[in-house]
Design a protein around this motif. Structure first.
Motif, PDB file in Angstrom:
ATOM      1  N   THR A   1      -7.098  11.681  -2.547  1.00  0.00           N
ATOM      2  CA  THR A   1      -7.008  10.465  -3.632  1.00  0.00           C
ATOM      3  C   THR A   1      -6.597  10.923  -4.893  1.00  0.00           C
ATOM      4  OG1 THR A   1      -8.936   9.622  -2.683  1.00  0.00           O
ATOM      5  CG2 THR A   1      -8.639   9.060  -5.015  1.00  0.00           C
ATOM      6  N   GLU A   2      -6.827  12.324  -5.311  1.00  0.00           N
ATOM      7  CA  GLU A   2      -6.390  12.979  -6.431  1.00  0.00           C
ATOM      8  C   GLU A   2      -4.913  12.949  -6.707  1.00  0.00           C
ATOM      9  OE1 GLU A   2      -6.752  16.694  -9.297  1.00  0.00           O
ATOM     10  OE2 GLU A   2      -7.654  16.988  -7.348  1.00  0.00           O
TER      11      GLU A   2
ATOM     12  N   VAL B   1      -2.683  11.049  -4.797  1.00  0.00           N
ATOM     13  CA  VAL B   1      -2.078   9.793  -4.840  1.00  0.00           C
ATOM     14  C   VAL B   1      -2.201   9.309  -6.115  1.00  0.00           C
ATOM     15  CG1 VAL B   1      -1.999   7.347  -3.812  1.00  0.00           C
ATOM     16  CG2 VAL B   1      -2.353   9.333  -2.487  1.00  0.00           C
ATOM     17  N   LYS B   2      -3.142   9.370  -6.842  1.00  0.00           N
ATOM     18  CA  LYS B   2      -3.076   8.801  -8.133  1.00  0.00           C
ATOM     19  C   LYS B   2      -2.094   9.453  -9.088  1.00  0.00           C
ATOM     20  CE  LYS B   2      -7.866   7.037  -8.056  1.00  0.00           C
ATOM     21  NZ  LYS B   2      -9.145   7.454  -8.293  1.00  0.00           N
ATOM     22  N   LYS B   3      -2.023  10.881  -8.833  1.00  0.00           N
ATOM     23  CA  LYS B   3      -0.900  11.610  -9.492  1.00  0.00           C
ATOM     24  C   LYS B   3       0.486  10.901  -9.464  1.00  0.00           C
ATOM     25  CE  LYS B   3      -2.749  16.315 -10.671  1.00  0.00           C
ATOM     26  NZ  LYS B   3      -2.631  17.758 -10.598  1.00  0.00           N
TER      27      LYS B   3
ATOM     28  N   GLY C   1       1.313   7.899  -8.080  1.00  0.00           N
ATOM     29  CA  GLY C   1       1.207   6.523  -8.294  1.00  0.00           C
ATOM     30  C   GLY C   1       1.529   5.813  -7.151  1.00  0.00           C
ATOM     31  N   LYS C   2       1.610   4.459  -7.414  1.00  0.00           N
ATOM     32  CA  LYS C   2       2.187   3.594  -6.328  1.00  0.00           C
ATOM     33  C   LYS C   2       3.797   3.200  -5.986  1.00  0.00           C
ATOM     34  CE  LYS C   2       0.459  -0.611  -3.861  1.00  0.00           C
ATOM     35  NZ  LYS C   2      -0.701  -1.865  -3.977  1.00  0.00           N
TER      36      LYS C   2
ATOM     37  N   ARG D   1       0.966  -1.194  -0.064  1.00  0.00           N
ATOM     38  CA  ARG D   1      -0.151  -0.022   0.035  1.00  0.00           C
ATOM     39  C   ARG D   1       1.010   1.401  -0.226  1.00  0.00           C
ATOM     40  NH1 ARG D   1      -2.482   0.173   6.180  1.00  0.00           N
ATOM     41  NH2 ARG D   1      -0.634   0.785   7.429  1.00  0.00           N
TER      42      ARG D   1
ATOM     43  N   TYR E   1       6.741   6.155  -4.259  1.00  0.00           N
ATOM     44  CA  TYR E   1       5.888   7.282  -3.680  1.00  0.00           C
ATOM     45  C   TYR E   1       5.866   7.110  -1.985  1.00  0.00           C
ATOM     46  CZ  TYR E   1       2.214  10.591  -2.574  1.00  0.00           C
ATOM     47  OH  TYR E   1       1.359  11.559  -1.900  1.00  0.00           O
TER      48      TYR E   1
ATOM     49  N   ASN F   1      -6.383   4.125   0.721  1.00  0.00           N
ATOM     50  CA  ASN F   1      -7.496   3.493   0.030  1.00  0.00           C
ATOM     51  C   ASN F   1      -7.600   4.125  -1.657  1.00  0.00           C
ATOM     52  OD1 ASN F   1      -9.123   1.375   1.713  1.00  0.00           O
ATOM     53  ND2 ASN F   1      -8.679   3.201   3.067  1.00  0.00           N
ATOM     54  N   ALA F   2      -6.680   4.877  -1.837  1.00  0.00           N
ATOM     55  CA  ALA F   2      -6.680   5.604  -3.115  1.00  0.00           C
ATOM     56  C   ALA F   2      -6.338   4.819  -4.304  1.00  0.00           C
ATOM     57  CB  ALA F   2      -5.626   6.887  -3.039  1.00  0.00           C
ATOM     58  N   LEU F   3      -5.478   3.826  -4.212  1.00  0.00           N
ATOM     59  CA  LEU F   3      -5.111   2.922  -5.254  1.00  0.00           C
ATOM     60  C   LEU F   3      -5.451   1.392  -5.197  1.00  0.00           C
ATOM     61  CD1 LEU F   3      -1.765   4.454  -6.147  1.00  0.00           C
ATOM     62  CD2 LEU F   3      -3.920   4.881  -7.225  1.00  0.00           C
TER      63      LEU F   3
END
Length: 356
Positions: A317-318, A320-322, A324-325, A26, A328, A354-356
């Motif tokens: 969430t936005e 973390v999505k930018k 990436g996993k 995670r 990071y 919980n973002a990805l």
């Protein structure tokens, strides 16, 4: 420092894996100043103890380091201390004034004042930090890694000359202009002390290190690269060389230069595993600048933590999505502020996971 070889096994190493570019189960998250004024239990401790008494008493430092871990599902702890313990170890008086922050009653006024500093043996006056780190490693029982830290030379120089925090750093910048050689002497003196300090922290049990160049924003790019960066690089290089010579593995190192988004490419070449970003930097642009082999850390605007839980969740969430996993570590873009609601921190940590 006692029992630095028999630490409990680590159960959650996601922060260290992310720093090294390894897969994580995670996205890991921790927050700068996560142990501090926004927590009511910390406020209770402060009613009984002076700020630097907390820093200098390992049992109390460990208690406040543990406080956020009892509330939040964080992936790292950071030892409770302060960047200004180094000027204290150099013989300067530093006081924490309520509502004001740190104050130096006798700052460095002219280069002649450098003679008053006592850098020799400074690390021996900081053993309480090492003792707290060792104690904390045992108290954590392997729950999460423990981060040690230091201020960077330019940031410390600024406090020592300005006499506290400053919105302009005009006195420190005046030194750079009018006393260039003495400025370099002070920066070099601080660099050597920082290397000693970080070496001690690693030996005490720190599993990751962060270097705070919190005043980078006061320097234009050219001056930052000329004045601050060489010493930041020297810290990393000298520490690695020193630990290597003793057969001690180097731990991941984070560089957080607030306000230096203009030089991410140059920062990525200094040998640090992780580059921390403030909230002014776009994650996608930052990745282009540093390339694929550096871990990024950050960078939600601390003021966003005053928004509704729904807004915080969406913004996190936005973010973390930018990023990436891969490579990071989630964090704020600077330290959490004193009046941040507890529910905001709960929402932020949960949203990251919980973002990805």
């Amino acid at each position: 420092m006692k029992d630095t070889t028999n630490f409990p096994p680590l159960k959650n190493d996601n922060v260290l894996r992310a720093a090294r570019g390894e897969p994580v189960d995670r996205v890991p998250v921790w927050v700068m100043r996560q142990a501090g004024r926004y927590l009511p239990e910390f406020q209770e401790v402060r009613k009984e103890h002076d700020f630097f008494e907390v820093c200098q008493t390992p049992e109390i430092a460990c208690e406040v380091t543990m406080q956020p871990l009892r509330r939040f599902d964080l992936d790292a702890s950071i030892i409770f201390s302060d960047i200004l313990v180094i000027p204290q170890a150099f013989g300067m008086t530093v006081e924490m004034h309520p509502g004001v922050g740190p104050v130096f009653p006798q700052p460095l006024d002219t280069p002649a004042d450098l003679a008053k500093l006592t850098p020799d043996g400074a690390v021996s006056r900081l053993t309480y930090v090492g003792d707290a780190i060792t104690m904390m490693r045992h108290k954590l029982d392997g729950k999460v890694p423990l981060i040690g830290f230091t201020g960077a030379p330019w940031t410390l120089m600024g406090y020592m000359i300005e006499g506290g925090g400053s919105k302009t750093m005009s006195k420190a910048k005046s030194w750079l202009e009018n006393h260039p050689e003495d400025s370099k002497k002070l920066l070099s003196m601080l660099t050597n002390g920082i290397v000693d300090y970080l070496e001690m922290q690693v030996k005490a049990g720190a599993q990751m290190l962060q270097v705070f160049e919190s005043s980078a924003e006061h320097l234009p790019k050219e001056t930052f690269l000329d004045i601050a960066v060489p010493y930041i690089k020297q810290i990393r290089d000298d520490l690695v060389e020193r630990l290597d010579s003793q057969g001690i593995p180097i731990v991941p190192m984070v560089l957080f230069a607030k306000g230096a988004g203009h030089s991410l490419k140059e920062q990525s070449k200094l040998g640090y595993d992780v580059i921390g970003l403030d909230w002014t930097v776009d994650p996608i642009e930052a990745r282009k600048e540093v390339g694929p082999n550096i871990t990024l850390q950050g960078n939600l605007w601390p003021e966003d933590m005053y928004k509704t839980p729904e807004e915080i969740r969406a913004l996190t969430t936005e973010m973390v999505k930018k990023f990436g996993k891969t490579r990071y570590i989630a964090n704020l873009g600077h330290g959490i502020t004193p009046k941040t609601p507890i529910v905001s921190m709960e929402t932020f940590v949960d949203a990251v996971h919980n973002a990805l």
